[in-house]
Design a protein around this motif. Structure first.
Motif, PDB file in Angstrom:
ATOM      1  N   TYR A 378      23.117  70.270  -5.065  1.00 12.00           N
ATOM      2  CA  TYR A 378      22.074  69.678  -5.035  1.00 12.00           C
ATOM      3  C   TYR A 378      21.102  70.108  -3.878  1.00 12.00           C
ATOM      4  CZ  TYR A 378      23.928  66.354  -8.151  1.00 12.00           C
ATOM      5  OH  TYR A 378      24.588  65.899  -9.282  1.00 12.00           O
ATOM      6  N   GLY A 379      19.801  70.350  -4.090  1.00 14.96           N
ATOM      7  CA  GLY A 379      19.099  70.374  -2.828  1.00 14.96           C
ATOM      8  C   GLY A 379      17.873  69.395  -2.877  1.00 14.96           C
ATOM      9  N   ILE A 380      17.356  69.137  -1.690  1.00 15.39           N
ATOM     10  CA  ILE A 380      16.343  68.032  -1.616  1.00 15.39           C
ATOM     11  C   ILE A 380      15.040  68.597  -0.690  1.00 15.39           C
ATOM     12  CG2 ILE A 380      15.447  65.519  -0.959  1.00 15.39           C
ATOM     13  CD1 ILE A 380      18.505  64.760  -1.232  1.00 15.39           C
ATOM     14  N   ILE A 381      13.889  68.633  -1.524  1.00 16.22           N
ATOM     15  CA  ILE A 381      12.691  68.976  -0.684  1.00 16.22           C
ATOM     16  C   ILE A 381      11.824  67.757  -0.501  1.00 16.22           C
ATOM     17  CG2 ILE A 381      10.559  70.493  -0.909  1.00 16.22           C
ATOM     18  CD1 ILE A 381      12.099  72.302  -2.520  1.00 16.22           C
ATOM     19  N   LEU A 394      15.553  65.270   7.525  1.00 19.48           N
ATOM     20  CA  LEU A 394      16.548  66.391   7.575  1.00 19.48           C
ATOM     21  C   LEU A 394      17.796  65.668   8.059  1.00 19.48           C
ATOM     22  CD1 LEU A 394      14.285  68.917   9.355  1.00 19.48           C
ATOM     23  CD2 LEU A 394      15.176  69.287   7.039  1.00 19.48           C
ATOM     24  N   GLU A 395      18.018  64.866   8.751  1.00 18.05           N
ATOM     25  CA  GLU A 395      19.107  64.153   9.276  1.00 18.05           C
ATOM     26  C   GLU A 395      19.843  63.341   8.111  1.00 18.05           C
ATOM     27  OE1 GLU A 395      18.097  61.688  12.578  1.00 18.05           O
ATOM     28  OE2 GLU A 395      17.743  63.516  13.799  1.00 18.05           O
ATOM     29  N   ASN A 396      19.169  63.218   6.812  1.00 19.40           N
ATOM     30  CA  ASN A 396      19.521  62.383   5.653  1.00 19.40           C
ATOM     31  C   ASN A 396      19.361  63.254   4.410  1.00 19.40           C
ATOM     32  OD1 ASN A 396      19.984  59.298   6.828  1.00 19.40           O
ATOM     33  ND2 ASN A 396      18.227  60.147   8.030  1.00 19.40           N
ATOM     34  N   ASN A 397      20.090  64.332   4.386  1.00 19.04           N
ATOM     35  CA  ASN A 397      20.288  65.015   3.172  1.00 19.04           C
ATOM     36  C   ASN A 397      19.125  66.107   2.847  1.00 19.04           C
ATOM     37  OD1 ASN A 397      23.004  63.914   2.613  1.00 19.04           O
ATOM     38  ND2 ASN A 397      22.019  62.345   1.977  1.00 19.04           N
ATOM     39  N   VAL A 398      18.110  65.965   3.445  1.00 20.23           N
ATOM     40  CA  VAL A 398      16.957  66.868   3.216  1.00 20.23           C
ATOM     41  C   VAL A 398      17.240  68.273   3.570  1.00 20.23           C
ATOM     42  CG1 VAL A 398      14.608  67.003   3.137  1.00 20.23           C
ATOM     43  CG2 VAL A 398      15.310  64.795   2.852  1.00 20.23           C
ATOM     44  N   ASP A 399      16.879  69.029   2.738  1.00 20.76           N
ATOM     45  CA  ASP A 399      17.135  70.706   3.021  1.00 20.76           C
ATOM     46  C   ASP A 399      15.813  71.321   3.653  1.00 20.76           C
ATOM     47  OD1 ASP A 399      19.841  71.126   2.216  1.00 20.76           O
ATOM     48  OD2 ASP A 399      18.790  70.127   0.487  1.00 20.76           O
ATOM     49  N   VAL A 400      14.691  70.984   2.876  1.00 19.11           N
ATOM     50  CA  VAL A 400      13.299  71.579   3.344  1.00 19.11           C
ATOM     51  C   VAL A 400      12.228  70.480   3.464  1.00 19.11           C
ATOM     52  CG1 VAL A 400      11.447  73.064   2.570  1.00 19.11           C
ATOM     53  CG2 VAL A 400      14.003  73.619   2.004  1.00 19.11           C
ATOM     54  N   VAL A 401      11.531  70.549   4.504  1.00 19.33           N
ATOM     55  CA  VAL A 401      10.516  69.822   4.712  1.00 19.33           C
ATOM     56  C   VAL A 401       9.250  70.254   4.647  1.00 19.33           C
ATOM     57  CG1 VAL A 401       9.449  67.956   6.462  1.00 19.33           C
ATOM     58  CG2 VAL A 401      11.800  68.058   6.058  1.00 19.33           C
ATOM     59  N   SER A 421      12.999  79.171  -2.413  1.00 19.35           N
ATOM     60  CA  SER A 421      13.982  79.366  -0.875  1.00 19.35           C
ATOM     61  C   SER A 421      15.194  78.523  -0.805  1.00 19.35           C
ATOM     62  CB  SER A 421      13.064  78.908   0.340  1.00 19.35           C
ATOM     63  OG  SER A 421      13.024  77.455   0.387  1.00 19.35           O
ATOM     64  N   LEU A 422      15.316  77.826  -1.698  1.00 23.76           N
ATOM     65  CA  LEU A 422      16.322  76.548  -1.736  1.00 23.76           C
ATOM     66  C   LEU A 422      17.675  77.283  -2.670  1.00 23.76           C
ATOM     67  CD1 LEU A 422      17.442  74.191  -0.215  1.00 23.76           C
ATOM     68  CD2 LEU A 422      16.252  72.848  -1.815  1.00 23.76           C
ATOM     69  N   PRO A 423      18.762  77.616  -2.032  1.00 23.80           N
ATOM     70  CA  PRO A 423      19.953  77.893  -2.983  1.00 23.80           C
ATOM     71  C   PRO A 423      20.759  76.716  -3.461  1.00 23.80           C
ATOM     72  CG  PRO A 423      20.643  78.294  -0.731  1.00 23.80           C
ATOM     73  CD  PRO A 423      18.999  77.869  -0.775  1.00 23.80           C
ATOM     74  N   ALA A 424      20.294  76.149  -4.418  1.00 21.26           N
ATOM     75  CA  ALA A 424      20.594  74.847  -4.885  1.00 21.26           C
ATOM     76  C   ALA A 424      20.649  74.877  -6.626  1.00 21.26           C
ATOM     77  CB  ALA A 424      20.255  73.566  -4.317  1.00 21.26           C
ATOM     78  N   GLU A 425      21.747  74.544  -7.330  1.00 18.28           N
ATOM     79  CA  GLU A 425      21.619  74.247  -8.861  1.00 18.28           C
ATOM     80  C   GLU A 425      20.669  73.246  -9.099  1.00 18.28           C
ATOM     81  OE1 GLU A 425      23.426  75.996 -10.676  1.00 18.28           O
ATOM     82  OE2 GLU A 425      24.643  77.113  -9.363  1.00 18.28           O
ATOM     83  N   HIS A 426      20.422  72.180  -8.466  1.00 20.91           N
ATOM     84  CA  HIS A 426      19.671  71.106  -8.953  1.00 20.91           C
ATOM     85  C   HIS A 426      18.686  70.767  -7.729  1.00 20.91           C
ATOM     86  CE1 HIS A 426      18.354  68.077 -12.220  1.00 20.91           C
ATOM     87  NE2 HIS A 426      17.609  67.879 -11.089  1.00 20.91           N
ATOM     88  N   ILE A 427      17.350  70.442  -7.785  1.00 17.13           N
ATOM     89  CA  ILE A 427      16.624  70.438  -6.842  1.00 17.13           C
ATOM     90  C   ILE A 427      15.682  69.023  -6.957  1.00 17.13           C
ATOM     91  CG2 ILE A 427      14.657  71.051  -5.261  1.00 17.13           C
ATOM     92  CD1 ILE A 427      15.634  73.950  -5.819  1.00 17.13           C
ATOM     93  N   PHE A 428      15.843  68.022  -5.887  1.00 16.11           N
ATOM     94  CA  PHE A 428      14.988  66.908  -6.081  1.00 16.11           C
ATOM     95  C   PHE A 428      13.630  67.085  -5.184  1.00 16.11           C
ATOM     96  CE2 PHE A 428      19.183  65.575  -7.010  1.00 16.11           C
ATOM     97  CZ  PHE A 428      18.834  64.699  -8.348  1.00 16.11           C
ATOM     98  N   LEU A 429      12.514  66.684  -5.644  1.00 18.11           N
ATOM     99  CA  LEU A 429      11.079  66.770  -4.998  1.00 18.11           C
ATOM    100  C   LEU A 429      10.800  65.566  -4.635  1.00 18.11           C
ATOM    101  CD1 LEU A 429       9.061  69.602  -6.342  1.00 18.11           C
ATOM    102  CD2 LEU A 429      10.465  69.728  -4.487  1.00 18.11           C
ATOM    103  N   ARG A 449      13.713  76.530 -12.546  1.00 14.70           N
ATOM    104  CA  ARG A 449      14.801  76.013 -11.809  1.00 14.70           C
ATOM    105  C   ARG A 449      14.961  74.447 -12.057  1.00 14.70           C
ATOM    106  NH1 ARG A 449      15.592  78.515  -6.824  1.00 14.70           N
ATOM    107  NH2 ARG A 449      17.212  77.092  -6.533  1.00 14.70           N
ATOM    108  N   ASN A 450      16.140  73.894 -12.314  1.00 14.02           N
ATOM    109  CA  ASN A 450      16.403  72.534 -12.305  1.00 14.02           C
ATOM    110  C   ASN A 450      15.683  71.813 -11.111  1.00 14.02           C
ATOM    111  OD1 ASN A 450      17.849  73.224 -14.766  1.00 14.02           O
ATOM    112  ND2 ASN A 450      19.649  73.582 -13.657  1.00 14.02           N
TER     113      ASN A 450
END
Length: 593
Positions: A378-381, A394-401, A421-429, A449-450
């Motif tokens: 997972y990745g979170i923006i 960023l301190e709580n699981n977010v990868d990109v702000v 830019s985010l190498p993750a299988e599934h991304i949450f916005l 992307r997912n």
């Protein structure tokens, strides 16, 4: 035909080397193109066939495997597209040959991250365009090839007008000149199919500026009259991306845990600290070329995709020092003067070889996205306004702000770049603003992307959603949990009124403070304390276990202390947390859970 083209280039290797100034002075364009063609010829000779499609396929494979340097990889792509166009043919006529040249140009342009005109690409493009047009008027391959060579020479002569750095140092493009030599060999082979010696064969080289003496090439006499190296007019320290890297990624040797190759993502990672990026995917082999500041990072980015082979890393500053120190016409004082003008021209040409960071706005630590190239589940923006809020995310699981708020809404393109830019299988916005949700949803639709958009309308909703995320859960479960968490939190904001108005029975004066609960203005006052207290009182009417206060740029320590003391005294059963958000325009943001 191919053999004669390779031979003509080989005779003029040093001539081409002496012209090299772009994209950075690694000084070996001729050598790279020659090694690339040699590899193609070797493969061609090992897989001889009477079918032109098979011949072209063998040449293409050899060029790809042996491609060296920027120019070599572009050359391999020109012939890769050429070969694909002829794949099913036994013989080729003028129409098919011209179409194949155009297909090669199309593939080469796609392979380069930021194509720049005034290079080998321009020479190939103009020659192919003319070939397609002229092939309708003739079935004579010799006539067509003569036209192609003439047009290629014309395009080569114009390269200094398209790329100011070439004009500055008084040369034409080195890669373009190499391609002209290859085309020259093609024409010779067609004109003299028996391959007889012809000492009268002369190079049809483009006219050169006075600083560079033209060379005549014959079958028996190697190119001579070496000009002053163009690199002596450039500064060693001007080479920003100093490590010239080439290697292959062997997907056949990949482990079962190796990642699916995402070309756009991989190029994006390379571009963070590199330029002259070429990534060529051919079945189970991926050819990579890049000039980089951080060669270790490049190899780490590539490792998850398979085994790395044929790794070559050269220090171009060291190469440049060797070149200029061995040139009798070089002087450091003259070099320094020429460099200032050259760099200015390069900037004016907007080469922009280094792709800028995809993140925008706040000084958020994006090291996760840059360093952890191995794909996570997972990745979170998230969108945030204020350094403090960004840090909390960023301190709580977010990868990109991404920077954003009422006055700085990220565009769809900003979201797309962040996703890529985010190498993750599934991304949450997490848009965290009602005005940003549509842009986030559009970006999700554009990207292959997912991506799931959690329609968070406020920063407190976004924080609640992030805290509900669990790595071990499925994407569907996380979507449900994050959405429910966002709905469960009450959001409050305090800001200034910008004009007089009356809303829902509340009289508002310009400059007064207004308290907003979710979407509604519920209170207004000239006193910041009174506005905050009235807003919190409405938010806590039905109780609340946790109150979170995010202080903004306009919040004073005195006001915050007074507000916290009041809240603890008035609502003793509620837990109170205070964080420095740093958001503009809003002295306080509140969350009640």
């Amino acid at each position: 035909m191919v053999l004669t083209g390779a031979e003509c280039l080989q005779r003029n290797v040093e001539r081409v080397n002496s012209l090299n100034v772009f994209p950075v002075p690694d000084g070996d364009t001729g050598t790279n193109m020659n090694l690339t063609m040699t590899s193609g010829v070797r493969e061609l000779q090992s897989k001889q066939s009477h079918a032109v499609g098979k011949v072209a396929e063998a040449l293409s494979k050899g060029l790809l495997m042996g491609a060296r340097g920027n120019s070599g990889v572009i050359l391999s792509q020109l012939f890769r597209g050429f070969a694909k166009s002829l794949a099913s043919l036994e013989q080729v006529g003028t129409l098919q040959f011209a179409a194949a040249l155009q297909n090669g140009v199309d593939m080469a342009y796609k392979a380069v991250v930021k194509p720049v005109e005034g290079t080998i690409l321009t020479v190939a493009k103009e020659a192919a365009k003319h070939a397609v047009s002229y092939s309708r008027r003739t079935s004579d391959m010799v006539e067509l090839m003569r036209e192609i060579l003439e047009k290629a020479n014309e395009a080569l002569e114009r390269t200094p007008e398209l790329l100011p750095v070439l004009k500055q140092v008084g040369v034409v493009d080195s890669g373009g000149q190499g391609l002209v030599y290859i085309y020259e060999g093609f024409l010779r082979a067609l004109s003299d199919p028996q391959g007889l010696d012809n000492n009268e064969w002369m190079s049809t080289e483009a006219a050169m500026p006075s600083q560079v003496a033209p060379t005549q090439a014959s079958r028996d006499v190697p190119a001579v009259t070496m000009p002053m190296h163009a690199q002596t007019r450039l500064s060693t320290e001007a080479i920003e991306f100093l490590y010239d890297m080439e290697f292959f990624i062997n997907r056949k040797s990949a482990t079962t845990t190796s990642l699916k190759f995402d070309e756009a993502l991989f190029k994006g990672m390379l571009s963070r600290d590199g330029d002259s990026i070429l990534v060529i995917v051919d079945d189970d082999i991926i050819k990579v070329h890049v000039h980089s500041r951080k060669p270790g990072d490049v190899l780490n980015y590539a490792l998850p995709y398979g085994e790395l082979t044929d790794i070559h890393i050269l220090n171009m500053r060291e190469q440049h020092r060797d070149i200029v120190s061995s040139d009798p016409g070089y002087s450091s004082e003259a070099d320094e003067k020429a460099v200032a003008a050259t760099i200015t021209n390069v900037e004016e040409a907007a080469l922009g070889l280094a792709v800028p960071e995809v993140l925008t706005g706040v000084k958020a630590d994006s090291s996760k996205a840059q360093q952890a190239h191995e794909w996570a589940p997972y990745g979170i923006i998230a969108v945030a306004m204020g350094e403090g809020i960004a840090s909390i995310f960023l301190e709580n699981n977010v990868d990109v702000v991404l920077s954003g708020g009422q006055t700085m809404n990220p565009s769809t393109e900003n979201f797309v770049h962040a996703i890529e830019s985010l190498p993750a299988e599934h991304i949450f916005l997490l848009p965290n603003n009602s005005n940003i949700i549509l842009a986030a949803q559009q970006a999700a639709e554009l990207c292959e992307r997912n991506v799931t958009v959690i329609p968070t309308r406020t920063v407190p909703q976004g924080l609640a959603a992030v805290l509900a995320f669990r790595d071990e859960q499925s994407a569907a479960s996380n979507t449900d949990a994050m959405s429910e968490a966002a709905k469960s939190v009450q959001s409050g904001q305090v800001t200034h009124a910008v004009r007089d108005t009356s809303i829902d029975g509340i009289d508002i004066r310009e400059g007064d403070y207004i308290g907003i609960k979710e979407k509604s203005i519920v209170t207004s006052s000239s006193s910041l304390q009174d506005t905050c207290k009235a807003l919190l009182a409405q938010m806590l009417e039905e109780g609340g276990e946790l109150v979170t206060v995010l202080t903004g740029e306009q919040a004073s320590e005195e006001d915050t202390t007074a507000l916290v003391d009041w809240a603890r005294e008035t609502y003793p059963d509620a837990e109170l947390e205070v964080h420095e958000g740093g958001q503009p325009l809003y002295p306080y943001l509140f969350a009640v859970e």
